[in-house]
Design a protein around this motif. Sequence first.
Motif, PDB file in Angstrom:
ATOM      1  N   GLY A 253      -3.669   2.413  -5.127  1.00 34.58           N
ATOM      2  CA  GLY A 253      -4.254   3.480  -5.869  1.00 34.58           C
ATOM      3  C   GLY A 253      -3.656   4.870  -6.389  1.00 34.58           C
ATOM      4  N   ILE A 254      -2.422   4.592  -7.041  1.00 33.31           N
ATOM      5  CA  ILE A 254      -1.734   5.647  -7.612  1.00 33.31           C
ATOM      6  C   ILE A 254      -2.307   5.525  -8.869  1.00 33.31           C
ATOM      7  CG2 ILE A 254       0.260   6.433  -8.717  1.00 33.31           C
ATOM      8  CD1 ILE A 254       1.011   6.900  -5.922  1.00 33.31           C
ATOM      9  N   THR A 338       5.346   7.933   0.341  1.00 35.17           N
ATOM     10  CA  THR A 338       4.286   8.191   1.114  1.00 35.17           C
ATOM     11  C   THR A 338       3.635   9.540   0.675  1.00 35.17           C
ATOM     12  OG1 THR A 338       5.360   7.321   2.990  1.00 35.17           O
ATOM     13  CG2 THR A 338       3.709   8.828   3.361  1.00 35.17           C
ATOM     14  N   LEU A 339       4.499  10.370   0.190  1.00 32.95           N
ATOM     15  CA  LEU A 339       4.332  11.617  -0.419  1.00 32.95           C
ATOM     16  C   LEU A 339       3.352  11.663  -1.752  1.00 32.95           C
ATOM     17  CD1 LEU A 339       4.434  14.722  -0.331  1.00 32.95           C
ATOM     18  CD2 LEU A 339       6.492  14.637  -1.727  1.00 32.95           C
ATOM     19  N   ALA A 340       3.674  10.457  -2.761  1.00 30.88           N
ATOM     20  CA  ALA A 340       2.862  10.389  -3.881  1.00 30.88           C
ATOM     21  C   ALA A 340       1.700   9.799  -3.477  1.00 30.88           C
ATOM     22  CB  ALA A 340       3.950   9.325  -4.704  1.00 30.88           C
ATOM     23  N   ASP A 344      -1.565  11.805  -4.747  1.00 28.40           N
ATOM     24  CA  ASP A 344      -2.301  11.196  -5.544  1.00 28.40           C
ATOM     25  C   ASP A 344      -3.814  10.958  -5.162  1.00 28.40           C
ATOM     26  OD1 ASP A 344      -1.462  10.288  -8.550  1.00 28.40           O
ATOM     27  OD2 ASP A 344      -3.128   8.920  -7.879  1.00 28.40           O
ATOM     28  N   ALA A 345      -3.998  11.062  -3.708  1.00 21.91           N
ATOM     29  CA  ALA A 345      -5.089  10.906  -3.198  1.00 21.91           C
ATOM     30  C   ALA A 345      -6.324  12.152  -2.881  1.00 21.91           C
ATOM     31  CB  ALA A 345      -4.992   9.965  -1.876  1.00 21.91           C
ATOM     32  N   LEU A 359      -8.908  12.921   0.979  1.00 16.08           N
ATOM     33  CA  LEU A 359      -7.758  12.136   0.538  1.00 16.08           C
ATOM     34  C   LEU A 359      -8.590  10.560   0.315  1.00 16.08           C
ATOM     35  CD1 LEU A 359      -5.183  13.124   3.116  1.00 16.08           C
ATOM     36  CD2 LEU A 359      -5.403  13.452   0.843  1.00 16.08           C
ATOM     37  N   ASN A 360      -8.600  10.134  -1.030  1.00 11.74           N
ATOM     38  CA  ASN A 360      -9.183   8.989  -1.178  1.00 11.74           C
ATOM     39  C   ASN A 360      -8.159   7.738  -1.259  1.00 11.74           C
ATOM     40  OD1 ASN A 360      -7.987   9.069  -3.682  1.00 11.74           O
ATOM     41  ND2 ASN A 360      -9.888   8.605  -4.920  1.00 11.74           N
TER      42      ASN A 360
END
Length: 483
Positions: A253-254, A338-340, A344-345, A359-360
């Motif tokens: 997902g990023i 995890t932070l990224a 990004d979500a 938060l997708n």
Amino acid sequence: MVEMDKIVSLCKRRGFIFQSSEIYGGTGSCWDYGPLGVELKNNVKRAWWRDSVQSRADMVGLDSSILMHPRVWKASGHLDHFTDPMVDCRACKKRFRADKIDDDIWIHFCEATKGNKFNIPGGEACKHCGAKRTLCPVCGKGDLTEPRQFNLMFKTFMGPVEEDAAVAYLRPETAQGIFVNFDNVLQSMRLKLPFGIAQIGKSFRNEITPGNFTFRTREFEQMEIEFFVMPGTDEEWHQRWLDERFAWYPKYGIRRENLRLREHEKDELAHYAKRTADIEYLFPMGWSELEGVANRTDFDLKQHAEFSGKALEYFDEETKQKIVPYVIEPSAGADRGTLAFLVDAHREEEVKGEKRVVLNFHPELAPIKIAVLPLLKKNSRIVETAHKLCADLRKRWHAVYDDTASIGRLYRRQDEVGTPFCVTVDVQTVGDDKAAADDKVTIRDRDSMQQVRVDLTSLPRVMERLMAGEWPQVHAEHGVTRE
Ligand SMILES: [Zn+2]
Ligand SMILES: [Zn+2]
């Protein structure tokens, strides 16, 4: 790009990440993963482990101890080289990294304006007198000491006596646990080059200036691979791993445009590295390292062979020669990753005149996969059916039940923690005096907010497809409404 403050506050409010020892005022740069954070981080680690270890024929796993023989750190170079230059303020005693001291705002008492106090951006000169910072940036008064080298390893003592002979270090990287087990793994698993050993585990670095939420912390978790190859094939393998790891983040997902590759300059390379490139992510504070992929050559195996007196070699059947393999190291941070994924979500949008925070997350990473919501919590048949349904779904996915607000609010709450699907049980599902039960439930998709109605009996099969990304197909088959 969302600001870090917003992420920090959402993380606290919704149980992702809390400051460590908060009731005592907090511990510098230490963070605790809450109920949803631990699910998210575990999902990130699980995806990495499955993709890096279980789905590859050329990789095995390891879980080595945090405390190791002190000689390990002499051999690895950490005792002598793992340092940052540091200066101290003679007045307020604050400590700074000499190479980072001009990055932040500095305090200046300006002679040209009767000693008035100014906050001046890092690296800039005073507009009134033209002076540049020479004193302590925090108190604005103290002289600074000459830079001294400060080792970043945490020191402790093993056993009951606090003496020099008992000094041990908390490992600053998981990699060395892999190198010292090279022969154990090679012999026990009968491996052939090229092969890799992967490990997830905590590491510790006494950073002088940690910061940016969970990005730079003194205690952190690494996801590291040491991939051993024939000398001469190392450059090619390095490139293959760079490509492989770069493609991993978008898979979950990023957004591709938030990733880039940055090659290390010659003077920036670690003492063991032939080439290193970082996969960088566009964090709220700017482009920063998400993962480093280094060519560590045969440095580590040779060092450990020399310091331990045990040969760390590979016998090549073809040439009948003993070889010290080269090693390619993709080293990722579980906390940074995890932070990224969190950053990004994050989405904010307007729906029916109201703000919707979403938060997708990729379904694989989402802390909660399904929320079961009763449309009317006073209707006992609805509530019973919803509880039973949730219990069934929980056998296969992380599902939760919630009836503490109206359906609109419940949807928003699940959006905000990234739950991909909500299942609603209503009057039609269970029937009433006027109509018989239709035994169907509504599934609502987080991202499109579209809904479909499916038979209770087919729900597990439909969910299986939805988790695999088949919402468009399922939606087309069942038709629909929107929230
Ligand atoms: Zn000071
Ligand atoms: Zn001035």
